[in-house]
Each structure stands twice: as C-alpha cells, then as structure tokens.
Scaffold this active site. Structure first.
Site, short mmCIF file in Angstrom:
data_model
loop_
_atom_site.label_atom_id
_atom_site.label_comp_id
_atom_site.label_asym_id
_atom_site.label_seq_id
_atom_site.Cartn_x
_atom_site.Cartn_y
_atom_site.Cartn_z
N LYS A 54 4.31 29.83 42.59
CA LYS A 54 5.33 28.81 42.81
C LYS A 54 4.72 27.59 43.49
CE LYS A 54 9.07 32.17 43.07
NZ LYS A 54 9.73 33.17 43.95
N GLN A 98 11.60 34.52 49.98
CA GLN A 98 11.17 35.55 49.02
C GLN A 98 11.78 36.90 49.39
OE1 GLN A 98 9.38 34.81 46.23
NE2 GLN A 98 9.61 36.92 45.59
N ASP A 121 17.50 29.28 44.59
CA ASP A 121 17.55 30.59 43.95
C ASP A 121 18.92 30.85 43.32
OD1 ASP A 121 15.24 32.19 43.92
OD2 ASP A 121 15.36 32.56 46.07
N1 GUN Z 1 12.18 38.49 44.49
C1 GUN Z 1 12.18 38.85 43.19
N2 GUN Z 1 12.71 37.87 42.43
C2 GUN Z 1 13.05 36.88 43.28
C3 GUN Z 1 13.64 35.60 43.08
O1 GUN Z 1 13.98 35.17 41.98
N3 GUN Z 1 13.81 34.86 44.21
C4 GUN Z 1 13.49 35.32 45.44
N4 GUN Z 1 13.73 34.53 46.48
N5 GUN Z 1 12.94 36.49 45.65
C5 GUN Z 1 12.73 37.27 44.57
#
Ligand code: GUN
Length: 295
Positions: A54, A98, A121
């Site tokens: 990211k 995350q 998100d």
């Molecule tokens: N953990 C697994 N997928 C995601 C996601 O799309 N966003 C976040 N913040 N954590 C995750």
C-alpha cells in the site's frame, strides 16, 4: 475449453493511472495532495506485506503517506488517541488501521473512532449504512474491486444471478450489497451462502457469477460450477509447498485447475482481486481528499 483469464494486474494499473490523473488535477486546481495514514499493530507478516505494498502504491501516485507501527502490546487508548490525531490532521485524508488487531483491542471501537469521511476501508457503520441505502459513501476496497473487475472485463452483473460464498464484514456482506444496488455495474439477483448452509453446491451451480470469499483454500471446484459462469476468487490462502522457495504458495478459495475448464472467465490468484484492493484504496483516498466522501 479453458476460461478466459481476468487480468487484475492490468485493470489495477489502469485504475491507478486514472487515480494519478485525478490527483494531478486535484493538486493543480486546489493545491491538495492526497494523504493516507497506515496504522500497523503487531508483527503479523501478512499485514506487513499488505502495508508495504500500500505504501508503494502511495509512492507511485505521489500521495503523502505516513505509517505508524506499534507493538501488539499497545493500549487501546493509545491507538484511539493516534486516530484522533489523524482525524484532526488536514493533510491526512484517509486512515487505515490494518486488521486483525490483537485480542485485547476492541476492533469495532477502533473502526468507529475513525472519522467516517477518512474511513478509506469503508468499514465505519456510517459508510456501511450508506452503502446499504445506496447513498454516496466510501466503499470497502475489495468488494469495490470485484465490481470493477466484472465491469472492466465485460461481465456486467445486471440481470444475472450472483452467488457470493462467505459472509464476512470485509467482503461477503458488502459485495452482496453492492451487487444488488439498482445502478449500472450492479443490479444482479444475489444469493449469499455460508457455513450455515449444509450443501452449498446446488446453490453455487445456479450462479452466472460466483464470488468466492470464504477463506478456505481451493474449496470451490469445477464440478460445483455452471458451465460458462464467471468466477471471481477473493481468496488469499497461504498453503505449504515444498517446491516453493519460501516453502509456501498463495492459492485462492477456488480450485483453479478444475474451475478454469468449466467457467467462461476467471480471476487468477495471485494476479486477480488482490491488486484491485490496493488500486481501489488509492481511488477512495483521492475521493476523500477531494471532499467527495459523503457528509
Ligand atoms: N485485513 C485484511 N483485509 C483488510 C482490509 O481490506 N483493510 C484492513 N484495514 N485490514 C485488512
């Protein structure tokens, strides 16, 4: 006949190019550079990989990005304070914590602490509710990526029967809600199946579009599919593989070898949905930076 591959790599690159042009325009017209804050708690290797890729996407698109790493022992109050700081920071337009978080932290409380206009998100209840109501909002990245893959590969879900396998808050539930909305690129009949359903095969076999998102390696097989259906595999499962350099291999929730012989189009793993998630995150961050995240 083998199915056509839906190339997530290519489509993600197209979306990122569009986002880059949008960001350049935002900078030119209003002097705004999109800014994204990542919060990574603990040292889960999977999360580390996500966060690194990211960050790389931010670099590519000239977004500002900040990554805060904290040990798994962090107190919830400290995490909430960090979020409050980013909520108040005008240079930060997106906040991504995350997941998963350590068990002593209330994940829902953390999600709800994020200003919903910075919730790139799309996990905040305000965004979830608006998504269901069909209102403008920040949409969860992976489900949004699934709809983009369908649209860009010429597989319009309108009038089709989509069967979603898995009911997670991150993928299954939102992708269902998106697919059933009355708008172009959606407008499907949607069935959701999950672990509470004794035999999913007869339901999956009715699908024109299968979205596999239950987190079980290679469990949707070709024998469960209707010939000519479109398969979107959201699974990201690491399985042991003694022939691989690091001893593991990434596989989807779909048994690719058998499914590719039955479907008309299918996403590979890796190279399918995963890359779209990051592209859609960048798109959401641009949307938030432009002040277009709903109010
Ligand atoms: N953990 C697994 N997928 C995601 C996601 O799309 N966003 C976040 N913040 N954590 C995750």
């Amino acid at each position: 006949m083998a199915a056509r591959l839906i190339d997530g790599r290519l489509m993600a690159a197209d979306i990122k190019a569009e986002v880059r042009r949008g960001a350049e325009e935002l900078l030119r017209s209003r002097g705004i550079t999109p800014g994204l804050a990542f919060i990574l708690v603990g040292d889960d290797p999977g999360s580390e990989v996500y966060v690194r890729s990211k960050g790389k996407a931010c670099e590519e698109l000239h977004f500002r990005s900040v990554t805060e790493r904290r040990p798994a022992t962090i107190a919830e109050a400290e995490l909430l304070e960090m979020i409050a700081g980013f909520n108040a920071d005008p240079a930060i337009h997106g906040i991504l914590v995350q997941l998963p978080l350590p068990p002593h932290i209330d994940e829902q409380r953390v999600i709800e602490a994020i200003d919903f206009r910075k919730d790139v998100d799309g996990f905040h209840p305000v965004n979830v509710g608006k998504l269901v109501l069909g209102l403008k909002c920040l949409r969860p990245c992976t489900p949004a990526g699934v709809l983009e893959l369908l649209a860009r590969s010429g597989n319009d879900p309108g009038g089709k029967h989509a069967v979603v396998v898995g009911r997670s808050n991150i993928v299954g539930k939102p992708v269902c809600n998106m697919l059933m909305q009355k708008r172009p690129g959606a407008n499907a009949a949607v069935t959701i199946v999950h672990t509470g359903v004794k035999d999913i095969a007869p339901l999956v076999r009715q699908a024109d579009i299968v979205v596999a998102a239950m987190g079980r390696p290679r469990s949707i097989t070709g024998a469960m599919l209707k010939p000519g259906c479109v398969v979107i595999d959201v699974g990201m499962n690491r399985i042991p593989d003694p022939t691989a350099r690091n001893g593991t291999r990434l596989v989807g929730d779909v048994d690719f070898a058998s499914a590719v012989e039955v479907a008309s189009a299918i996403t590979p793993v890796p190279g399918g949905v995963g890359l779209m998630t990051i592209a859609m995150l960048m798109k959401n961050t641009l949307q938030a930076a432009a002040g277009d995240a709903g109010s």
